[in-house]
Design an enzyme around this catalytic site. Structure first.
Site, short mmCIF file in Angstrom:
data_model
loop_
_atom_site.label_atom_id
_atom_site.label_comp_id
_atom_site.label_asym_id
_atom_site.label_seq_id
_atom_site.Cartn_x
_atom_site.Cartn_y
_atom_site.Cartn_z
CG HIS A 174 -3.92 -15.00 72.56
ND1 HIS A 174 -3.39 -15.25 71.33
CD2 HIS A 174 -4.06 -13.65 72.64
CE1 HIS A 174 -3.20 -14.12 70.67
NE2 HIS A 174 -3.62 -13.14 71.44
CB CYS A 200 -1.38 -21.09 71.01
SG CYS A 200 -1.05 -20.02 69.62
#
Length: 357
Positions: free
Chosen positions: A184, A227
Site C-alpha cells: 500500500h 497507490c
C-alpha cells in the site's frame, strides 16, 4: 530418531475439522516471516532453510477485498504473464554498442519487497499481491536476475534490507540491479507491514552514486506497485478525432569542464516505473494480481528480446490505458488507471535475455 504423531498423541479429527473451517481466517492472519523466525529460533529450521521457504496464500479461497481507503482497488479483469522470448545474436550485435553492458550472469540482483499483511487496521490485506510476487519472481529469473524476496516487513526493516542490498559486494562484478516494492502507499511513500511509511526518496538514495559506488554508471530499475493517493480515476469519454501535440523545443546550456576526476550526478542511470499517477489509486485483481504487474510481465516477456526498457514501459502505459474497471454497484465501476515512468538513463537499456558472453 523419528517420533511419530501417534506417539505424541496425534491430531484429533475435531482439530483437523476446526483447522479446515478456519483456514481462510488463518491464512489472512498468519504472518509468515514471524512463523519462520520462530521455527528457526527453536532450531526446527536452519537459517539456510529460512532463505528458501516461501509461504503461498490461497487466492481462490480468500475472495474479494472490501473497498477501503487508502488501499489499492481490487478489480476482477486482466490476463497473466507469458514466457520470456530470447534475444537473437544478430540483434545483440547490432544494438549492444549504444546500450548499457548487459551480459553478466546473473545480470544483477533483483530485490522484491512484498507486503500483503499489515498491522494497521485501516490497511487491508492485499489480496492478489502474492500473485504479483510469483509473476515477478518468474519474470526476473527468466531475465537472468538473482531474485531476493522479503515479505511482510516493517518500514524500518525495509530500510535495513535496502542497506544490505546496497552494500552487496557482488554489485561490482554485475551489470545492473532491480528494486521492486509491492505494498500500500501514498504519494511519495510506501507502507511497511507495521503501517509506517518509507519515503521513496530514501529508496533511491540507497542505490545512488554516493551510497552504492559499485553500481555507478550501471542501470538501476525501480518498480513500485502501490497507490499514490486516494482518488479513483473516473475517466472521460473520448471525443471524435485526435490531435497530436508536437514536442516542445528546449534550450541547451554548455557547461564548462574542469581538470581532475570525472564527476557524476548524485542520482543517474535510474529508471522508475509507477503503477499509477500521483494522487490516484492503483487497481488489483484478487486472482490475477495488479493491472500494472500483469501488463508489465506480459510486455517484458514478449518484447525484452528486442525492445529497450523505456519503450517497453511506454507499451505498458498503452496497455493500462485500455483497461477499465468492472465493479458494478460501486463508485469504481468503469474506473481507469494510468501508469507512468521517469528516467535518468543515459544509454539504451536492453535486457538481452539469453545473451551470455
Amino acid at each position: 530418531m523419528t517420533v511419530s504423531y501417534r506417539m505424541l498423541g496425534g491430531m484429533q479429527e475435531r482439530h483437523k475439522d476446526a483447522l479446515i473451517k478456519l483456514r481462510v481466517a488463518l491464512v489472512q492472519e498468519m504472518v509468515p516471516d514471524e512463523l519462520v523466525e520462530h521455527l528457526v529460533s527453536k532450531k526446527i529450521l536452519t537459517p539456510f532453510m529460512q532463505e528458501k521457504i516461501q509461504v503461498p496464500f490461497s487466492v481462490e479461497e480468500i475472495g474479494v477485498q472490501r473497498w477501503r481507503e487508502p488501499c489499492e482497488r481490487c478489480i476482477d479483469d486482466g490476463d497473466g504473464p507469458g514466457n520470456v522470448a530470447m534475444t537473437s545474436v544478430d540483434f545483440y550485435l547490432s544494438h549492444q554498442k549504444q546500450a548499457y553492458k548487459m551480459t553478466t550472469r546473473p545480470r544483477g540482483y533483483a530485490l522484491i519487497i512484498s507486503n500483503v499483511h499489515f498491522a494497521a487496521p485501516e490497511l487491508d490485506y492485499r489480496h492478489g499481491g502474492e500473485v504479483d510476487l510469483v509473476s515477478l519472481k518468474q519474470l526476473f529469473s527468466h531475465l537472468n536476475y538473482q531474485v531476493v524476496v522479503r515479505s511482510n516487513i516493517t518500514a524500518q526493516k525495509m530500510i535495513s534490507e535496502l542497506d544490505l542490498f546496497s552494500s552487496l559486494p557482488e554489485h561490482a562484478r554485475l551489470d545492473s540491479c532491480i528494486v521492486c516494492i509491492l505494498s500500500h502507499g501514498v504519494d511519495g511513500a510506501v507502507y511497511g507491514a507495521d503501517g509506517k511509511l518509507l519515503q521513496l526518496q530514501d529508496v533511491f538514495t540507497k542505490l545512488d552514486n554516493a551510497h552504492c559506488p559499485q553500481l555507478q554508471n550501471k542501470p538501476k530499475m525501480f518498480i513500485f506497485q502501490s497507490c499514490r493517493g486516494e482518488e479513483a480515476d473516473r475517466g472521460v469519454d473520448q471525443q471524435d478525432g485526435r490531435e497530436q501535440a508536437g514536442s516542445p523545443g528546449c534550450e541547451q546550456s554548455d557547461a564548462g569542464k574542469e581538470d581532475g576526476k570525472v564527476r557524476l550526478p548524485t542520482q543517474s542511470d535510474m529508471i522508475c516505473a509507477y503503477a499509477c499517477l500521483r494522487g490516484t489509486v492503483s487497481l488489483r485483481n484478487t486472482k490475477r494480481g495488479s493491472w500494472f504487474i500483469q501488463d508489465m510481465t506480459e510486455v517484458f516477456s514478449k518484447h525484452a528480446k528486442d525492445t529497450h526498457v523505456a519503450d517497453m514501459l511506454v507499451k505498458v502505459n498503452a496497455c493500462i490505458k485500455k483497461r477499465e474497471g468492472h465493479a458494478p454497484g460501486t463508485e469504481y465501476h468503469r474506473c481507469k488507471e494510468m501508469s507512468e515512468y521517469s528516467s535518468t538513463l543515459c544509454r539504451d537499456l536492453y535486457l538481452f535475455p539469453g545473451v551470455s558472453l
